[in-house]
Design a protein around this motif. Structure first.
Motif, short mmCIF file in Angstrom:
data_model
loop_
_atom_site.label_atom_id
_atom_site.label_comp_id
_atom_site.label_asym_id
_atom_site.label_seq_id
_atom_site.Cartn_x
_atom_site.Cartn_y
_atom_site.Cartn_z
N PRO A 115 9.68 59.47 58.28
CA PRO A 115 8.00 60.07 57.94
C PRO A 115 7.52 59.98 58.75
N ARG A 116 6.79 60.41 58.81
CA ARG A 116 5.46 60.96 60.12
C ARG A 116 5.22 58.96 60.20
N ASP A 117 4.56 58.78 58.88
CA ASP A 117 3.74 57.77 59.22
C ASP A 117 4.17 56.74 59.36
N MET A 118 5.23 56.77 59.79
CA MET A 118 6.27 55.46 61.58
C MET A 118 5.85 55.71 62.07
N ALA A 119 4.82 56.65 63.22
CA ALA A 119 4.64 56.83 64.25
C ALA A 119 3.51 56.15 65.08
N GLY A 120 2.72 55.98 64.26
CA GLY A 120 1.39 54.52 64.81
C GLY A 120 2.53 52.63 65.03
N PRO A 121 2.87 52.62 63.81
CA PRO A 121 3.84 51.54 63.90
C PRO A 121 4.54 51.64 65.08
N ILE A 122 5.96 52.12 65.02
CA ILE A 122 6.53 52.41 66.16
C ILE A 122 5.74 52.15 67.57
N VAL A 123 4.87 53.06 68.00
CA VAL A 123 3.82 52.81 69.33
C VAL A 123 3.44 51.38 69.57
N GLN A 124 2.83 50.55 68.29
CA GLN A 124 2.02 49.56 68.33
C GLN A 124 3.63 48.51 68.72
N MET A 125 4.29 48.53 67.77
CA MET A 125 5.86 47.72 68.03
C MET A 125 6.48 47.51 69.51
N THR A 126 6.11 48.69 69.62
CA THR A 126 6.96 49.62 71.54
C THR A 126 6.24 48.73 72.28
N ARG A 127 4.40 48.56 72.50
CA ARG A 127 3.24 48.47 73.01
C ARG A 127 3.91 46.56 73.38
N HIS A 128 3.96 46.16 72.04
CA HIS A 128 3.93 44.63 72.52
C HIS A 128 6.10 43.90 72.61
N SER A 129 6.85 44.60 72.52
CA SER A 129 7.43 44.53 72.59
C SER A 129 8.23 43.48 73.19
N GLN A 130 7.74 42.91 74.20
CA GLN A 130 8.20 42.00 75.04
C GLN A 130 7.26 40.70 74.70
N ALA A 131 7.05 41.06 73.79
CA ALA A 131 5.96 38.80 73.69
C ALA A 131 6.22 38.79 71.82
N ARG A 132 7.85 38.37 71.94
CA ARG A 132 8.35 37.69 70.34
C ARG A 132 8.25 36.16 70.29
N GLU A 133 7.96 36.04 68.93
CA GLU A 133 7.75 34.28 69.16
C GLU A 133 9.14 33.92 68.39
N PRO A 134 9.73 32.90 69.31
CA PRO A 134 11.36 32.80 68.52
C PRO A 134 10.73 31.56 67.74
N VAL A 135 11.53 32.13 66.55
CA VAL A 135 11.53 30.99 64.88
C VAL A 135 11.64 29.98 65.45
N PRO A 136 11.48 28.77 64.91
CA PRO A 136 11.80 27.41 65.87
C PRO A 136 12.86 26.64 64.78
N TYR A 137 13.30 25.93 65.81
CA TYR A 137 15.37 25.70 64.93
C TYR A 137 15.10 24.74 65.53
N VAL A 138 16.43 23.63 65.47
CA VAL A 138 16.97 22.67 66.03
C VAL A 138 18.54 22.28 65.89
#
Length: 256
Positions: A60-83
């Motif tokens: 869908p064309r409306d995915m263009a915005g979210p794809i760009v935004q998440m691409t720009r933040h792709s290096q900042a990812r928080e790991p789900v906490p676990y032990v």
């Protein structure tokens, strides 16, 4: 729907960074910047149209915005906490790992499409929109890893049931007060603590590869009644343009 998942985002970030450099000449005025942004959007969307065609689906064309935004933040990812509770080795390599995940709030979408890939694609596109802006605070929430896909085997154990639950862990700052999704198909769920045995595998995640990995894991574990036999989790970490990308199969331990 195209298969747009968490796994896709690392490569997009590299592509966007590489493409952005081509637009730097020409004075750097506002018009050039706007054209550069449109060019970036167009390149990323074209890339994912090509990815979609390999799955015989449309993007869908409306995915263009979210794809760009998440691409720009792709290096900042928080790991789900676990032990980590224990590790088992085979031939001096980690064979599998036992972990405990604390209770937490997750945004979940359930789909039951004909193919596993279609279900996780549709679900994650909804989650991407939620993460980017379609929420009650109207801002980017931040990405966490891994994204979980909960699956169920048929009674015969030879196929996957169609229904797949895709779950995104809310970042720490939103755990106490999760933003409300605008999409009614996204549900914020308080998931109980999870005790799992995990095994890494590399490559594509299709019904065929998942069933194979489950079978190999059972061979490694041997006979045991400590884990569920009908329900499993596929944890997604990396970009599918990487031929040997990292995934995990999680066996869910029974409550004591």
């Amino acid at each position: 729907m195209a298969r747009i998942t968490l796994e896709d985002l690392d490569g997009l970030g590299e592509e966007a960074a590489g493409g952005g450099g081509e637009e730097e000449d020409g004075g750097g005025g506002g018009e050039e910047e706007e054209e550069g942004e449109e060019g970036e959007r167009g390149r990323l969307f074209a890339h994912w149209e090509a990815v979609a065609s390999t799955h015989r689906v449309s993007l869908p064309r409306d995915m263009a915005g979210p794809i760009v935004q998440m691409t720009r933040h792709s290096q900042a990812r928080e790991p789900v906490p676990y032990v980590t509770l224990s590790q088992r080795e085979k031939c001096e390599e980690a064979a599998y790992e036992e972990r405990w995940y604390p209770a937490g709030k997750w945004a979940c979408v359930t789909k039951g499409e004909p193919m596993y890939e279609q279900s996780i694609s549709m679900s994650f596109m909804k989650l991407m929109r939620y993460i980017c802006k379609e929420n009650s605070v109207g801002c980017y929430l931040g990405m966490t890893v891994p994204v979980l896909n909960e699956i169920h085997l048929t009674k015969e154990g030879t196929k996957l049931e169609r229904e797949v639950v895709t779950a995104y862990y809310l970042p720490g700052e939103f755990q106490q007060n999760p933003p409300v999704p605008t999409d009614p198909e996204i549900h914020i769920t308080e998931r109980a603590p999870l005790w799992v045995i995990t095994r890494v595998f590399y490559g594509m995640t299709t019904e065929e590869t998942i069933l194979r990995e489950i079978s190999l894991f059972w061979e490694l574990l041997g006979s045991t009644d400590t884990v569920l036999r009908e329900t499993y989790i596929v944890a997604a970490y990396e970009n599918p343009s990487i031929p040997q990308r990292r995934n995990e199969i999680w066996f869910i331990c029974r409550a004591e």
